[in-house]
Design a protein around this motif. Sequence first.
Motif, PDB file in Angstrom:
ATOM      1  N   ILE A   1      -1.129  -6.539 -23.482  1.00  0.00           N
ATOM      2  CA  ILE A   1      -0.037  -5.907 -24.228  1.00  0.00           C
ATOM      3  C   ILE A   1       0.513  -4.754 -23.385  1.00  0.00           C
ATOM      4  O   ILE A   1      -0.239  -3.901 -22.906  1.00  0.00           O
ATOM      5  N   GLY A   2       1.822  -4.765 -23.174  1.00  0.00           N
ATOM      6  CA  GLY A   2       2.465  -3.721 -22.394  1.00  0.00           C
ATOM      7  C   GLY A   2       2.534  -4.013 -20.911  1.00  0.00           C
ATOM      8  O   GLY A   2       3.057  -3.198 -20.147  1.00  0.00           O
ATOM      9  N   ASP A   3       2.019  -5.176 -20.485  1.00  0.00           N
ATOM     10  CA  ASP A   3       2.023  -5.512 -19.057  1.00  0.00           C
ATOM     11  C   ASP A   3       3.071  -6.583 -18.789  1.00  0.00           C
ATOM     12  O   ASP A   3       3.482  -7.315 -19.688  1.00  0.00           O
ATOM     13  N   ASN A   4       3.515  -6.678 -17.527  1.00  0.00           N
ATOM     14  CA  ASN A   4       4.505  -7.701 -17.168  1.00  0.00           C
ATOM     15  C   ASN A   4       3.937  -8.753 -16.234  1.00  0.00           C
ATOM     16  O   ASN A   4       4.666  -9.572 -15.704  1.00  0.00           O
ATOM     17  N   LYS A   5       2.634  -8.718 -15.990  1.00  0.00           N
ATOM     18  CA  LYS A   5       2.026  -9.744 -15.132  1.00  0.00           C
ATOM     19  C   LYS A   5       0.956 -10.493 -15.910  1.00  0.00           C
ATOM     20  O   LYS A   5       0.370  -9.983 -16.865  1.00  0.00           O
ATOM     21  N   VAL A   6       0.717 -11.740 -15.471  1.00  0.00           N
ATOM     22  CA  VAL A   6      -0.272 -12.584 -16.135  1.00  0.00           C
ATOM     23  C   VAL A   6      -1.565 -12.583 -15.341  1.00  0.00           C
ATOM     24  O   VAL A   6      -1.579 -12.328 -14.127  1.00  0.00           O
ATOM     25  N   ILE A   7      -2.661 -12.883 -16.019  1.00  0.00           N
ATOM     26  CA  ILE A   7      -3.992 -12.924 -15.405  1.00  0.00           C
ATOM     27  C   ILE A   7      -4.569 -14.305 -15.660  1.00  0.00           C
ATOM     28  O   ILE A   7      -4.619 -14.771 -16.803  1.00  0.00           O
ATOM     29  N   ASN A   8      -4.984 -14.971 -14.593  1.00  0.00           N
ATOM     30  CA  ASN A   8      -5.585 -16.296 -14.734  1.00  0.00           C
ATOM     31  C   ASN A   8      -6.997 -16.168 -15.296  1.00  0.00           C
ATOM     32  O   ASN A   8      -7.766 -15.295 -14.884  1.00  0.00           O
ATOM     33  N   VAL A   9      -7.348 -17.054 -16.216  1.00  0.00           N
ATOM     34  CA  VAL A   9      -8.687 -17.053 -16.804  1.00  0.00           C
ATOM     35  C   VAL A   9      -9.244 -18.469 -16.822  1.00  0.00           C
ATOM     36  O   VAL A   9      -8.496 -19.438 -16.900  1.00  0.00           O
ATOM     37  N   ASN A  10     -10.555 -18.542 -16.748  1.00  0.00           N
ATOM     38  CA  ASN A  10     -11.263 -19.824 -16.822  1.00  0.00           C
ATOM     39  C   ASN A  10     -12.304 -19.679 -17.925  1.00  0.00           C
ATOM     40  O   ASN A  10     -13.375 -19.111 -17.713  1.00  0.00           O
TER      41      ASN A  10
END
Length: 636
Positions: A450-459
């Motif tokens: 929330i509040g961020d503009n980048k995505v984080i990959n998760v497994n």
Amino acid sequence: MIRLLFIVPYPELEEVVRSVLSNHPQRERLNVEIQVMTVEDTPDVPTEEYDAIIARGYTAQKTSSRYQQIPTIELSISSYDLIQAISECCEQFHPKKIAVCSFGQQLYEVQNICRLFHTGAEIFAPIKHEKLPDTVENALKTGCDALVGGYSANICAERRGLPSVVIHTGKNTVLQAIDEAIRTVDQVQRERLTAQMYKTIIYSSKDGLLYVDINGVIRVRNRVIREMNRNISLMNRTLGETFPFLCNIFQSVIKSGKEENGRILSIPGTKTIVSVSCTPVIANKQISGAVFNLSDITLIQDLESQIRRKMSERGLRARYTFKDIIYDSSIMEKTIKTAIQYAASDSNIIIVGETGTGKELFAQSIHNESSRKNGPFVAINCAALPENLLESELFGYTEGAFTGTAKGGKMGLFEQAHGGTLFLDEIGEVSLTTQSKLLRALQEWQVRRIGDNKVINVNVRIISATNKSISNLVEKGEFRRDLMYRLDVLRLFIPPLRSRENDVEILFNHLLQILASENHTSMPMLEPDAFELLHLYPFMGNIRELRNIAERIVVLKKSDFVSRQDLQEALYPNDLEPEETAHVYKEELCLEAISEPERLKIALEKCGGSRIKAAKLLGMDRSTLWRKLRKYHITL
């Protein structure tokens, strides 16, 4: 320490070797074994025990071809050794023509040396020692009346009656051979050290490494790059047939002579994404090939996940395994076998069952049985948090995203569960708004704080649980159908306690033992007639309710034995009930015209569905009411 095997053909040479060794300036470095034998007697040499072999003539030829993994240093014929042998031959036999047998060597000065001694010479240089008898015959045919040569040649000459002299090896020749052996061994060891150093660097690298020559053939590879190719052999195969997706980079680097870095590529046929660098190898101002470095981005994500987990103060481990599940019933045995099968897969699982049946116990056991057991196990009760807090817990937030955010922000549970399992308990309570965000995360396996503009990959593997029918919620419009299909891949039903045959007895005794230990008291034992009450009780709260009852028994026990009456009081504790209402209802229920099923239904309706109140109103214990409700198939 340099380990040498020195093979000499005659005993006198052994004394020469020992004399040279005793005065050698590097004698402290030398460990020399001397063996006296002819070429026919050459033994099998344990190569791991020696660094080099020193031998003469055909013996040197034999050891050199047989033991190529260790160097053989040949005792060559010096001019001085040759002059001494010819001089001795002329002095003893006064030959007119000497056969000089040089065991494969070219002796260019023999003719001139023999002229000095006023005799002729014929040079013979058989390649193999098996040809020596023929060589002696040829010497006789050409008019030779004496022979100068090695020890084996002299033996053959004696057999044919031809006078002969052995070319003895002098101290200078022995010294030269020892010095050459030291230089050779030192050089070999330096090369081995360098080779081992490069091999260690290559094979200890966590990245995939390849060396491809100018023709596009793989000449060096490490274990990591082989695993990226599904453990299929790579050595001496072309880049085009093994890693065709690297060919364009290779051709570009070979043509330009400049390295390329940071290319992000997918390995075909896998989910692996790598960062690729390619560097040309330039020697003597010419490009001889290129080195590839492939970094698995998944590994980088794993390292990031480790850092994330270390930063988190949560305990992210699953404590329970299937061994912790207490049961004796066949239905539970079948359920556990199914759960173990599910654990071998990486598909999402939904666990359905009534409240208190042990859904999280199964979720933890599945995680600990799966390939993700060394990863985190993160659990959240979706019904315990309001919508806005649930979203920030699942996906995290950046600093300043909203009022009251933690300094530096906070990672969400999806990030914390990277490489492991995320357990979403009471998934049916999630709002439709959060469901849509959850669906996006499951479709892309990416989250955005929330509040961020980048995505984080998760497994992450998702195990969800519910005590409601997801299908019914979908039909009511309270749950997204597309999310249901994402979560409900493998379904595991946990049977209620009342369906588990005699499990209630062993579970009750197990709980009594645990609770007695926690309360530092002896474990109470149920009298035989008390067990009947356990089997008759419906346990709508399942094992959670059973534990509460066991705790009442332990806390309120009057002795080490629990009577039927003690258990009755623990199962049916007193409760409040409006006296005036109960009086009116009792009069209504006493009417003779009302059948027993109708009486039961009225009692339940008047008591708002409470079986405890209805049983008291009817003047019976709750187990009796339960049996009658089952008998008449009455449900409310």
